[in-house]
Design a protein around this motif. Structure first.
Motif, PDB file in Angstrom:
ATOM      1  N   UNK A  68       0.833  -1.210   0.000  1.00  0.00           N
ATOM      2  CA  UNK A  68       0.000   0.000   0.000  1.00  0.00           C
ATOM      3  C   UNK A  68       0.866   1.257   0.000  1.00  0.00           C
ATOM      4  N   UNK A  69       2.003   1.192   0.699  1.00  0.00           N
ATOM      5  CA  UNK A  69       2.894   2.351   0.725  1.00  0.00           C
ATOM      6  C   UNK A  69       3.509   2.597  -0.652  1.00  0.00           C
ATOM      7  N   UNK A  70       3.916   1.508  -1.310  1.00  0.00           N
ATOM      8  CA  UNK A  70       4.490   1.646  -2.647  1.00  0.00           C
ATOM      9  C   UNK A  70       3.483   2.261  -3.606  1.00  0.00           C
ATOM     10  N   UNK A  71       2.236   1.817  -3.505  1.00  0.00           N
ATOM     11  CA  UNK A  71       1.182   2.367  -4.363  1.00  0.00           C
ATOM     12  C   UNK A  71       1.002   3.856  -4.063  1.00  0.00           C
ATOM     13  N   UNK A  72       0.971   4.181  -2.769  1.00  0.00           N
ATOM     14  CA  UNK A  72       0.800   5.571  -2.349  1.00  0.00           C
ATOM     15  C   UNK A  72       1.944   6.447  -2.878  1.00  0.00           C
ATOM     16  N   UNK A  73       3.169   5.914  -2.785  1.00  0.00           N
ATOM     17  CA  UNK A  73       4.355   6.648  -3.246  1.00  0.00           C
ATOM     18  C   UNK A  73       4.263   6.936  -4.748  1.00  0.00           C
ATOM     19  N   UNK A  74       3.694   5.980  -5.480  1.00  0.00           N
ATOM     20  CA  UNK A  74       3.613   6.122  -6.926  1.00  0.00           C
ATOM     21  C   UNK A  74       2.459   7.028  -7.381  1.00  0.00           C
ATOM     22  N   UNK A  75       1.528   7.351  -6.472  1.00  0.00           N
ATOM     23  CA  UNK A  75       0.372   8.176  -6.840  1.00  0.00           C
ATOM     24  C   UNK A  75       0.718   9.660  -6.695  1.00  0.00           C
ATOM     25  N   UNK A  76       1.231  10.243  -7.793  1.00  0.00           N
ATOM     26  CA  UNK A  76       1.728  11.614  -7.714  1.00  0.00           C
ATOM     27  C   UNK A  76       0.630  12.609  -7.383  1.00  0.00           C
ATOM     28  N   UNK A  77      -0.559  12.405  -7.949  1.00  0.00           N
ATOM     29  CA  UNK A  77      -1.638  13.366  -7.713  1.00  0.00           C
ATOM     30  C   UNK A  77      -1.940  13.458  -6.222  1.00  0.00           C
ATOM     31  N   UNK A  78      -1.964  12.302  -5.564  1.00  0.00           N
ATOM     32  CA  UNK A  78      -2.254  12.277  -4.130  1.00  0.00           C
ATOM     33  C   UNK A  78      -1.135  12.963  -3.335  1.00  0.00           C
ATOM     34  N   UNK A  79       0.122  12.680  -3.721  1.00  0.00           N
ATOM     35  CA  UNK A  79       1.254  13.322  -3.044  1.00  0.00           C
ATOM     36  C   UNK A  79       1.186  14.834  -3.199  1.00  0.00           C
ATOM     37  N   UNK A  80       0.833  15.291  -4.413  1.00  0.00           N
ATOM     38  CA  UNK A  80       0.741  16.730  -4.658  1.00  0.00           C
ATOM     39  C   UNK A  80      -0.400  17.334  -3.839  1.00  0.00           C
ATOM     40  N   UNK A  81      -1.499  16.612  -3.766  1.00  0.00           N
ATOM     41  CA  UNK A  81      -2.629  17.107  -2.976  1.00  0.00           C
ATOM     42  C   UNK A  81      -2.227  17.337  -1.516  1.00  0.00           C
ATOM     43  N   UNK A  82      -1.554  16.348  -0.922  1.00  0.00           N
ATOM     44  CA  UNK A  82      -1.168  16.484   0.496  1.00  0.00           C
ATOM     45  C   UNK A  82      -0.073  17.524   0.681  1.00  0.00           C
ATOM     46  N   UNK A  83       0.800  17.620  -0.300  1.00  0.00           N
ATOM     47  CA  UNK A  83       1.823  18.674  -0.275  1.00  0.00           C
ATOM     48  C   UNK A  83       1.138  20.047  -0.296  1.00  0.00           C
ATOM     49  N   UNK A  84       0.082  20.174  -1.113  1.00  0.00           N
ATOM     50  CA  UNK A  84      -0.671  21.431  -1.195  1.00  0.00           C
ATOM     51  C   UNK A  84      -1.282  21.786   0.162  1.00  0.00           C
ATOM     52  N   UNK A  85      -1.889  20.802   0.794  1.00  0.00           N
ATOM     53  CA  UNK A  85      -2.538  21.061   2.086  1.00  0.00           C
ATOM     54  C   UNK A  85      -1.495  21.465   3.128  1.00  0.00           C
TER      55      UNK A  85
END
Ligand code: TRP
Length: 445
Positions: free
Chosen positions: A137-154
């Motif tokens: 699940x972590x690897x999948x999360x790491x690969x999901x750029x849109x999600x990473x950008x969203x949390x970076x934005x917040x």
């Protein structure tokens, strides 16, 4: 202590407010995410011992140097060197290097911090499944750029919102709430680790029983590098925070207090994490994934109270550090360019946010030092291995050899002795230690 109220720069409301904010800057992902995993990688006790030595030889003296520069000049890192030397002095490059380092560090720091925020919500939902499932699940999360950008934005949005409110209303007030909360959660987690897990004793002996055969030369050098990062040194964060202080403070005592608290919190984080690691027989040396991919496996068994408080704690710690990184950049534009705090914070925070998007995209790789690497790793590498040590060396030479700071008048005999000892280390031992780190970074030695 309150200095000159009513100026646009702002000042700390109290000494304790300053200490909490400085500790808030120092305590961050470095203590809770990085310290445990590099301790695991470099074999435990002996590494911890060397790290503690580095805090004393490099950390405390450079912290004193930064506080002296900040409170003497009452300026941002660039303005400080201009004021203490001259408008055209080349020393201001040290300040520039710091502002640039703060800019780059915050861009990738916000990405990890954003992931930590995301994990609060994952923890609330609960970690379920087998060890392999949770890790993938972590690897999948790491690969999901849109999600990473969203949390970076917040996360960047939160940081900007706090820094806009300025010194007393923003940074100090938040640190007063967040720092004690952080210490409470951390103490709770480490007591849980020691008394309620079977890994507690093993964790203590792993962290505090040195086995020098485990310690490589690289381990020694990494311990020194980490001392910079964890204490927020080498880029003027403590110059900036010191600039909001009155001029009459006991620098050595203040620096020692901050270093002690930072180190204690790292050690508690180590105890909390390694108790769980040993209880479930996880390999301590798995590296940077320790928190995000390994701990949730353990958290699946301990339940949501522990896991939610852990990621809350990590996010708190990251937020108070991120604030200090942004404040360095913002204070430069307020002091030297005459911008308003709001304008500075929005424009610079926005620019850092944009750079951070590059760091959030894990599969966007460019060639660097012979292999394709994500921007995240490149930013971390350049700042931690080059910019902070070079900045720290310049700051240390400036205070030790250029300013030749005299002992502040008044104070007890023991305070005077302590101050002289720190100054001696600052002039002779610290520069040598730092030069070794830099040469190691360049792979010359
Ligand atoms: N010290 C923080 C940590 O351990 C990170 C940090 C905040 C920092 N400000 C800094 C690192 C300035 C270097 C320079 O997570």
């Amino acid at each position: 202590m309150t200095g000159t109220p009513g100026t646009s720069r702002g000042n700390w409301g109290s000494r304790i407010g300053f200490i909490l904010a400085a500790v808030g800057s120092a305590v961050g992902l470095g203590n809770i995410w990085k310290f445990p995993y590099i301790t695991g990688v470099y074999g435990g006790g002996a590494f911890v011992l060397v790290y503690l030595g580095c805090i004393l030889i490099v950390g405390v003296p450079i912290m004193v140097a930064e506080l002296i520069i900040g409170s003497k000049s009452q300026k941002n890192p660039v303005g400080a060197f201009r004021k203490l030397r001259s408008e055209k002095s080349p020393w201001q490059l040290t300040g520039w290097l710091g502002v640039a380092a703060g800019f780059i560090i915050l861009s990738f720091y916000s990405v990890v911090a954003g992931r930590s925020m995301a994990y609060i919500f994952k923890a609330i939902k609960g970690f379920t499944g087998s060890a392999n499932e949770i890790q993938s699940q972590y690897t999948v999360f790491l690969g999901d750029s849109a999600l990473s950008i969203l949390w970076h934005t917040i996360f960047m949005g939160l940081t900007i919102a706090i820094v806009i409110r300025g010194i007393q209303m923003g940074i100090e007030r938040w640190s007063k709430i967040l720092m004690p909360a952080l210490v409470l959660i951390l103490l709770g987690l480490s007591f849980y680790g020691i008394f309620f897990t079977t890994g507690g004793i093993k964790a203590l002996s792993f962290l505090f029983k040195p086995n020098f055969s485990q310690l490589s030369a690289e381990g020694v050098l990494s311990a020194m590098g980490h001392a910079f990062f964890t204490l927020s040194l080498g880029m003027g964060a403590m110059i900036t925070y010191g600039s909001y202080l009155g001029k009459k403070i006991n620098y050595a005592k203040t620096a020692a207090t901050i270093c002690l608290l930072d180190t204690a919190i790292a050690l508690f984080a180590g105890i909390a994490i390694f108790s769980l690691v040993f209880q479930y027989n996880v390999e301590p040396s798995v590296g940077p994934g320790l928190i995000f991919s390994t701990l949730p496996v353990l958290f699946a068994q301990t339940g949501p109270i522990i896991s939610v408080s852990f990621f809350l704690l990590l996010t708190f710690a990251a937020l108070t550090s991120a604030i200090s990184l942004l404040e360095v950049v913002v204070s430069y534009f307020i002091d030297e360019r005459g911008w308003s705090r709001t304008r500075s914070t929005l424009l610079l925070g926005g620019a850092i946010y944009l750079l951070g998007i590059l760091a959030a995209i894990d599969n966007l790789k460019v060639p660097f030092r012979g292999k394709p690497q994500p921007f995240f790793d490149i930013f971390d590498f350049i700042t931690t291995n080059y910019m902070l040590p070079v900045g720290g060396l310049l700051i240390c030479v400036f205070v030790g050899w250029v300013m030749k700071e005299k002992l502040p008048p008044g104070g007890s005999k023991s305070a005077a002795f302590f101050y002289r000892t720190v100054m001696f280390i600052l002039r002779y031992l610290t520069p040598i230690a730092v030069i070794i780190i830099i040469l190691h970074g360049l792979e010359i030695i």
